[in-house]
Design a protein around this motif. Structure first.
Motif, PDB file in Angstrom:
ATOM      1  N   ASP A 125     -31.161  42.193  48.188  1.00 41.50           N
ATOM      2  CA  ASP A 125     -32.141  42.074  47.114  1.00 41.50           C
ATOM      3  C   ASP A 125     -33.127  40.974  47.457  1.00 41.50           C
ATOM      4  N   THR A 126     -34.413  41.261  47.212  1.00 42.91           N
ATOM      5  CA  THR A 126     -35.436  40.260  47.504  1.00 42.91           C
ATOM      6  C   THR A 126     -35.875  39.525  46.244  1.00 42.91           C
ATOM      7  N   PHE A 127     -35.575  40.093  45.103  1.00 43.86           N
ATOM      8  CA  PHE A 127     -35.952  39.448  43.844  1.00 43.86           C
ATOM      9  C   PHE A 127     -34.681  39.193  43.018  1.00 43.86           C
ATOM     10  N   SER A 128     -34.667  38.034  42.411  1.00 44.00           N
ATOM     11  CA  SER A 128     -33.521  37.735  41.525  1.00 44.00           C
ATOM     12  C   SER A 128     -33.854  38.098  40.071  1.00 44.00           C
ATOM     13  N   ASP A 129     -35.161  38.139  39.761  1.00 44.32           N
ATOM     14  CA  ASP A 129     -35.598  38.466  38.399  1.00 44.32           C
ATOM     15  C   ASP A 129     -36.100  39.908  38.388  1.00 44.32           C
ATOM     16  N   GLU A 132     -39.911  40.386  37.479  1.00 41.65           N
ATOM     17  CA  GLU A 132     -40.842  40.060  38.575  1.00 41.65           C
ATOM     18  C   GLU A 132     -40.887  41.221  39.581  1.00 41.65           C
ATOM     19  N   ALA A 133     -39.731  41.819  39.897  1.00 45.72           N
ATOM     20  CA  ALA A 133     -39.681  42.960  40.807  1.00 45.72           C
ATOM     21  C   ALA A 133     -40.479  44.116  40.246  1.00 45.72           C
ATOM     22  N   TYR A 134     -40.384  44.345  38.900  1.00 53.74           N
ATOM     23  CA  TYR A 134     -41.113  45.429  38.266  1.00 53.74           C
ATOM     24  C   TYR A 134     -42.613  45.212  38.383  1.00 53.74           C
ATOM     25  N   GLN A 135     -43.088  43.970  38.191  1.00 48.62           N
ATOM     26  CA  GLN A 135     -44.520  43.666  38.270  1.00 48.62           C
ATOM     27  C   GLN A 135     -45.039  43.874  39.702  1.00 48.62           C
ATOM     28  N   VAL A 136     -44.262  43.429  40.687  1.00 48.23           N
ATOM     29  CA  VAL A 136     -44.691  43.602  42.091  1.00 48.23           C
ATOM     30  C   VAL A 136     -44.727  45.088  42.431  1.00 48.23           C
ATOM     31  N   LEU A 137     -43.733  45.860  41.974  1.00 51.61           N
ATOM     32  CA  LEU A 137     -43.709  47.297  42.219  1.00 51.61           C
ATOM     33  C   LEU A 137     -44.907  47.977  41.570  1.00 51.61           C
ATOM     34  N   GLN A 138     -45.224  47.590  40.334  1.00 51.69           N
ATOM     35  CA  GLN A 138     -46.344  48.188  39.621  1.00 51.69           C
ATOM     36  C   GLN A 138     -47.655  47.886  40.340  1.00 51.69           C
TER      37      GLN A 138
END
Length: 175
Positions: A125-129, A132-138
């Protein structure tokens, strides 16, 4: 002598199969007799080759000994030149043994590791939150979508240009 006999002797002479008596007969014939025109060249060649045959050639004193010494020296040089180099042969033998050992080690290592189950590493996993992962993906998907839309727009423009070119070509062909 007949011309046919001379021609036969000449043929044997050029092949190197005549005896001294046959060569002497040819020499006498060419010196004393008027030869036919087709044998003139042969007469010139034969007499020029046998020009010095009547004279004894003087061999210098000690020439045989000098030649024998020279032959012996050349034979010794040849033996030294072609003598096998033992140290080079030893290095070749050592190198071939070392290469064989390396090949055996490599095969052994490959056989040993071939049986092991090699799995690809599991992704981390590169994101713990998760937010934050959802925002980067979006953001990434929006960028891909924008670039895709631009590419589609360029393809549509190209299609329109192609239609125009095709219509003009059809008009020109109908004329």
């Amino acid at each position: 002598m007949k011309v046919e006999e001379i021609e036969r002797l000449l043929a044997e002479f050029y092949e190197g199969n005549t005896t001294e008596s046959q060569e002497e007969a040819l020499r006498d014939y060419f010196r004393t007799t008027e030869v036919p025109e087709h044998l003139q060249k042969d007469k010139e060649i034969f007499l020029s080759l046998n020009q010095g045959a009547d004279r004894d050639v003087e061999v210098p004193a000690g020439l045989g000994d000098k030649l024998s010494r020279l032959i012996d020296e050349k034979a010794e040089e040849e033996q030294r030149f072609f003598r096998p180099n033992k140290s080079r042969r030893n290095w070749r033998w050592i190198g071939s043994v070392a290469a064989t050992i390396l090949v055996i080690i490599g095969i052994g290592y490959g056989v040993e590791n071939l049986g092991k189950d090699v799995c690809p590493p599991t992704p981390q996993d590169t994101f713990s939150d998760p937010e934050e992962a959802y925002q980067v993906l979006q953001a990434t998907l929006i960028e891909v979508s924008t670039n895709l839309n631009q590419g589609i727009a360029q393809v549509k423009e190209t299609q329109m240009d192609m239609k125009k070119v095709n219509q003009e070509v059809k008009k020109e062909m109908q004329r």
